[in-house]
Design a protein around this motif. Structure first.
Motif, PDB file in Angstrom:
ATOM      1  N   MET A 112       3.044   1.534  -3.281  1.00 38.50           N
ATOM      2  CA  MET A 112       2.227   1.919  -4.422  1.00 38.50           C
ATOM      3  C   MET A 112       1.771   3.375  -4.307  1.00 38.50           C
ATOM      4  SD  MET A 112       2.071  -0.359  -6.698  1.00 38.50           S
ATOM      5  CE  MET A 112       2.389  -2.106  -6.983  1.00 38.50           C
ATOM      6  N   ALA A 113       1.443   3.807  -3.092  1.00 39.55           N
ATOM      7  CA  ALA A 113       1.051   5.203  -2.913  1.00 39.55           C
ATOM      8  C   ALA A 113       2.206   6.146  -3.230  1.00 39.55           C
ATOM      9  CB  ALA A 113       0.565   5.428  -1.481  1.00 39.55           C
ATOM     10  N   CYS A 133       9.467   6.497 -11.796  1.00 39.81           N
ATOM     11  CA  CYS A 133      10.124   6.078 -10.553  1.00 39.81           C
ATOM     12  C   CYS A 133      11.376   6.894 -10.282  1.00 39.81           C
ATOM     13  CB  CYS A 133      10.460   4.587 -10.610  1.00 39.81           C
ATOM     14  SG  CYS A 133       9.013   3.519 -10.476  1.00 39.81           S
ATOM     15  N   GLU A 137       2.646   6.093  -6.941  1.00 39.01           N
ATOM     16  CA  GLU A 137       1.373   6.285  -7.642  1.00 39.01           C
ATOM     17  C   GLU A 137       1.032   5.082  -8.515  1.00 39.01           C
ATOM     18  OE1 GLU A 137       2.495  10.005  -9.525  1.00 39.01           O
ATOM     19  OE2 GLU A 137       1.294  11.095  -8.052  1.00 39.01           O
ATOM     20  N   GLY A 138       1.391   3.892  -8.013  1.00 41.73           N
ATOM     21  CA  GLY A 138       1.066   2.657  -8.712  1.00 41.73           C
ATOM     22  C   GLY A 138       1.928   2.356  -9.927  1.00 41.73           C
ATOM     23  N   GLN A 139       2.855   3.241 -10.253  1.00 47.01           N
ATOM     24  CA  GLN A 139       3.641   3.092 -11.483  1.00 47.01           C
ATOM     25  C   GLN A 139       5.043   2.548 -11.178  1.00 47.01           C
ATOM     26  OE1 GLN A 139       3.122   6.534 -14.277  1.00 47.01           O
ATOM     27  NE2 GLN A 139       1.876   7.386 -12.619  1.00 47.01           N
ATOM     28  N   THR A 199       0.821  -1.211   0.000  1.00 40.49           N
ATOM     29  CA  THR A 199       0.000   0.000   0.000  1.00 40.49           C
ATOM     30  C   THR A 199       0.853   1.258   0.000  1.00 40.49           C
ATOM     31  OG1 THR A 199      -1.867  -1.081   1.109  1.00 40.49           O
ATOM     32  CG2 THR A 199      -1.729   1.321   1.283  1.00 40.49           C
TER      33      THR A 199
END
Length: 232
Positions: free
Chosen positions: A144-145, A157, A148-150, A141
């Motif tokens: 990913m936060a 990144c 931003e899930g990328q 969680t």
């Protein structure tokens, strides 16, 4: 909350945090909390998720009681709140060449996916019942936060990487912050913490294939903590 954590590591993952954890504990700043420690302490998952849901407004002693230092995820996500909650703590920003970091970042997700695929149905059920799965959820969680899930978008990144390091540098007074690479060894770390330099090599942990081994070890320790019967 001036008591408690004395060192807060805010460098991103795969920047030598396991080696620095070992070094801090050798220097007397242990035990040191870490992502692997979170997995071993599988009951912490609900606490981390609660802290995330609360936006970092949390009684951190629930997690860090008895610890003198912390590094790695999930700590990184909450670095600003922790820095404020423990105003006397030194802040350690471990860094690495961004391109090398990216390669190691991708490898971390590959290893995690491989280990997940190898997990049996019994192990999945045991992980859920023991709380291990909740810690994994908390780790995923916050990572990913942060990205931003990328997590597989290199340009994104690397931008997050650079922005994180710039924000830390600009947010903290120089006397409280050490920007550090593990290749520098003991001297700058010991000077920053005000301790003597050990007469021994600097530890090297979680290098290359050690990542797979360390994740498996964390799972095994979680099993021992909750009882093997839960995993069968």
């Amino acid at each position: 909350m001036s008591d408690g954590l004395q060192v807060i590591g805010v460098g991103l993952h795969r920047t030598g945090s396991m080696s620095v954890k070992a070094a801090l504990e050798r220097l007397g700043f242990g035990p040191c909390y870490h992502g692997m420690e979170a997995l071993r302490r599988s009951t912490d998952g609900d606490h981390w998720l609660a802290a995330y849901e609360a936006g970092g407004e949390f009684d951190w002693s629930v997690i860090f009681e008895g610890y003198r230092a912390t590094l790695d995820w999930p700590t990184i996500y909450f670095w600003e709140q922790l820095s404020a909650a423990y105003p006397d703590a030194k802040i350690l920003l471990t860094e690495r060449d961004p391109e090398l970091w990216w390669d190691s970042h991708v490898r971390m997700f590959q290893v995690s996916a491989e280990l997940d695929q190898e997990r049996t149905d019994e192990e999945r059920q045991g992980a859920k019942e023991s709380g291990y799965a909740q810690v994994e959820e908390a780790l995923v969680t916050v990572v990913m936060a942060t990205f931003e899930g990328q997590v597989f978008d290199k340009a994104h990144c690397l931008r997050v990487f650079e922005e994180h390091y710039e924000r830390v540098r600009c947010s903290l007074p120089a006397e409280r912050l050490l920007v550090y690479r593990v290749q520098e060894g003991w001297e700058p770390l010991c000077w920053f913490l005000g301790v003597d330099v050990p007469d021994e090599p600097f530890p090297r942990v979680n290098v290359g294939d050690d990542l797979r081994h360390n994740i498996r070890t964390a799972m095994r320790l979680a099993r021992a903590q909750t009882g093997e019967a839960v995993w069968r």
